[in-house]
Enzyme design. Structure first.
Site, short mmCIF file in Angstrom:
data_model
loop_
_atom_site.label_atom_id
_atom_site.label_comp_id
_atom_site.label_asym_id
_atom_site.label_seq_id
_atom_site.Cartn_x
_atom_site.Cartn_y
_atom_site.Cartn_z
CE LYS A 1 -2.69 3.42 1.17
NZ LYS A 1 -3.33 3.86 2.35
CG ASP B 1 -6.74 1.84 1.63
OD1 ASP B 1 -7.73 1.56 0.92
OD2 ASP B 1 -6.45 2.99 1.95
N1 LIG Z 1 -6.03 3.81 -1.15
C1 LIG Z 1 -5.72 5.09 -0.96
N2 LIG Z 1 -5.14 5.49 0.18
C2 LIG Z 1 -4.84 6.78 0.31
N3 LIG Z 1 -4.25 7.44 1.31
C3 LIG Z 1 -4.19 8.72 0.94
O1 LIG Z 1 -3.65 9.68 1.67
N4 LIG Z 1 -4.70 8.90 -0.25
C4 LIG Z 1 -5.13 7.71 -0.68
C5 LIG Z 1 -5.74 7.28 -1.86
O2 LIG Z 1 -6.02 8.06 -2.79
N5 LIG Z 1 -6.02 5.95 -1.95
#
Ligand SMILES: Nc1nc2[nH]c(O)nc2c(=O)[nH]1
Length: 335
Positions: A200, A219
């Protein structure tokens, strides 16, 4: 912010005009070339990408979810990759208020003073060497980083060494060079060689720090969207195929969750070359604009005290615009 190819940080001020189509920007003090500043913001806000075009011509025709949404507000920024890497290490099981506090704490404790304006002191984001030499794991723990302290120190040390080994001085340049002549899978493998970096975090760095627009960081939120709204779930054969594919990439094989990687691939197929932007739109809708959403899916309300602090800072910055003669204002069109 680092402007253009410069390694030095500048303090910049941004304001969106009321008609929402114009952005005012300014750099404080000795910021060099105005054209470099303009071109920096064009790149930073990715004004080369039209969200309206993506909605009308790519996403809406293929995906009914987008018909109800507006092509405004949510863009993927071109962030500095080293800051992105460390910020996302800090983001593990954390919410936006605390991540912001941690990043500010790294700057004020281990960065360099840029300038002091209207009672606010601004510091640079520390480089990998600065973090490796000025911070310790115990020191970071004392500042509230918890288990992330070890990841930050080890990542800073490894990246500082990787740069020496490859003869590159800048963190930005080192991470950007990873993408030259390399596939996404190889870049992700390298990013996951840093402690505390899983798929991630690596994917967020690829998408937001390295401009890989098709990458979907999966995530709990994105996985929920994929299962609930698109009925995506991997069968045993696809999982087996993915495991076999990653046999040649040992870190990926060890760290990846094939079910989540399958979701990433299916969403890329559905949304195309800017799949990372599409997920950004749905991700922000899913977490509901709250700054209290954590990576575990838990949503906590943002504390009023930090909100007030932010508003005070903004008020000060806007006041600066009229008070300081060395600020230059220019405008850029956004869609
Ligand atoms: N899956 C994601 N997680 C994130 N964290 C974040 O700060 N932005 C994102 C995102 O766009 N997608």
């Amino acid at each position: 912010m680092k402007i253009g190819r410069q390694e030095d940080y500048s303090v910049v001020i941004l304001r969106q005009k009321e008609d929402k189509g114009l952005l005012e920007y300014a750099a404080v003090g000795d910021h060099g070339d105005q054209d470099a500043l303009k071109s920096h913001f064009m790149k930073y806000f990715r004004l080369d990408v039209s969200l309206k075009h993506l909605f009308d011509n790519v996403w809406i025709p293929n995906d009914k979810m987008f018909a109800k949404l507006s092509p405004q507000g949510i863009r993927i920024l071109a962030q500095e990759p080293w800051e992105t890497l460390i910020s996302f290490i800090c983001s593990s099981n954390n919410n936006i208020s605390r991540i912001t506090k941690m990043c500010n704490s790294l700057c004020s404790n281990f960065g360099n003073l840029i300038t002091k304006l209207d009672g606010v002191t601004y510091y640079s984001f520390p480089t990998s060497e600065e973090l490796a030499t000025r911070a310790t794991e115990t020191g970071l723990r004392d500042l509230g980083f918890g288990y992330r302290a070890k990841y930050i120190i080890e990542t800073a040390r490894k990246l500082a060494k990787d740069k020496v080994d490859s003869g590159i001085a800048s963190d930005t340049e080192y991470l950007q060079k990873l993408c030259e002549d390399a596939d996404y899978e190889d870049v992700r493998e390298h990013l996951m060689s840093y402690n505390g970096v899983g798929p991630k975090v690596a994917d967020c760095v690829c998408l937001m720090g390295l401009h890989m627009d098709g990458i979907v960081p999966v995530d709990v939120h994105v996985s929920r969207i994929a299962k609930r709204d698109y009925q995506i779930s991997a069968n045993k054969n696809r999982i087996k195929e993915l495991r076999a594919k990653y046999n040649v990439l040992p870190i990926t094989r060890k760290k990846i969750n094939p079910e989540l990687d399958y979701i990433r691939l299916m969403l890329l197929e559905k949304w195309g070359s800017h799949a990372g932007w599409a997920q950004g739109v749905l991700f922000s809708k899913e977490v509901g604009g709250t700054s209290g959403s954590t990576t575990s899916g838990e949503i906590k309300k943002r504390k009023w005290d930090s909100l007030e602090e932010t508003e005070q800072t903004i008020t000060k910055q806007v006041k600066l615009k009229v008070e300081l003669s060395e600020i230059h204002i220019k405008e850029a069109k956004i869609d």
